[in-house]
Design an enzyme around this catalytic site. Structure first.
Site, PDB file in Angstrom:
ATOM      1  N   ASP A  19       0.918  -1.190  -0.057  1.00 14.02           N
ATOM      2  CA  ASP A  19      -0.046   0.042   0.092  1.00 14.02           C
ATOM      3  C   ASP A  19       0.916   1.198  -0.050  1.00 14.02           C
ATOM      4  OD1 ASP A  19      -2.524   1.629   0.512  1.00 14.02           O
ATOM      5  OD2 ASP A  19      -1.430   1.769   2.357  1.00 14.02           O
ATOM      6  N   ASP A  21       0.053   5.233   0.944  1.00 12.79           N
ATOM      7  CA  ASP A  21      -0.436   6.254   2.349  1.00 12.79           C
ATOM      8  C   ASP A  21      -0.306   5.216   3.416  1.00 12.79           C
ATOM      9  OD1 ASP A  21      -0.547   8.746   0.708  1.00 12.79           O
ATOM     10  OD2 ASP A  21      -2.040   7.466  -0.357  1.00 12.79           O
TER      11      ASP A  21
END
Length: 225
Positions: A19, A21
């Site tokens: 991922d 953020d």
């Protein structure tokens, strides 16, 4: 790497899927500034929903607010443009740059709920180079927690998601990794409250290292928990 410091009982992986953020970089300050300003237009106190925006597509967060008379797609686009303009405070998670720099270029990908333009902007602001495979909000029909994003990233690297390792920080992303059949590591650098999870959990990448085996597969190790 010794057997004692190897995670997942020494299991190896074809690739690692990250991922963005909250996992590779911190954008929480900028994102919450933008969403707070946006919500104020509708008389909404952003504090009532900010905890839920992280890890999922903006359009899904807007839809969940059920604001009468708005077009969620249009509003999500406005939010994206504001987020592209405001990257103050965006920075890499400690150790992230060093960690990904040890990985072969064809053995890792980023899977983000952000649109591509925003992903590119935030990666640049954090001093991180994008990998060859970058899956963004435009690439999938459904966002996290749907597993399609991780499955697509794995396919583009030439593997299946259940042979990859997922790094995540948010509940929606963790569920997407689980649904894709992938083991998950949780990074908590941006968490304000403890998260209950059965997955290995680390504040950042300081104590983590990846080893490339002679066959090209990856093993994850930890100096300490």
């Amino acid at each position: 790497m010794t057997q004692s410091d190897a995670l997942f009982d020494g299991r190896s992986f074809a690739a690692i899927l990250f991922d963005m953020d909250g996992t590779l970089l911190s954008s929480i300050e900028a994102a919450e500034r933008v969403w707070t300003r946006w919500a104020a237009q509708f008389g909404i106190d952003a504090r009532t929903f900010l905890h839920g925006i992280h890890g999922q597509r903006a359009v899904d967060s807007v839809r969940q607010l059920n604001i009468p008379g708005i077009d969620p797609v249009v509003e999500a686009h406005k939010i994206m443009l504001a987020e592209i303009e405001d990257v103050e405070g965006v920075r890499a998670i400690p150790g992230a740059q060093a960690f990904v720099s040890t990985l072969p270029k064809d053995r890792w990908a980023i899977v983000t709920s952000a649109p591509r333009a925003l992903a590119d902007r935030r990666l640049a602001a954090a001093g991180l180079s994008p990998p060859s495979v970058l899956i963004t909000a435009e690439d999938i029909p459904k966002g996290k927690p749907d597993p399609a994003c991780y499955q697509l990233a794995a396919r583009q690297l030439g593997w299946t998601a259940d042979d990859c390792l997922v790094f995540e920080d948010a509940a929606a992303g963790i569920r997407a990794g689980e649904a894709a059949g992938a083991p998950v590591v949780v990074i908590t650098a941006t968490h304000q409250h403890p998260m209950q999870t059965p997955h290995p959990t680390y504040v950042d990448y300081s104590g983590l290292h990846a080893t490339v085996r002679p066959d090209g597969r990856l093993q994850l190790g930890s100096a300490s928990r």
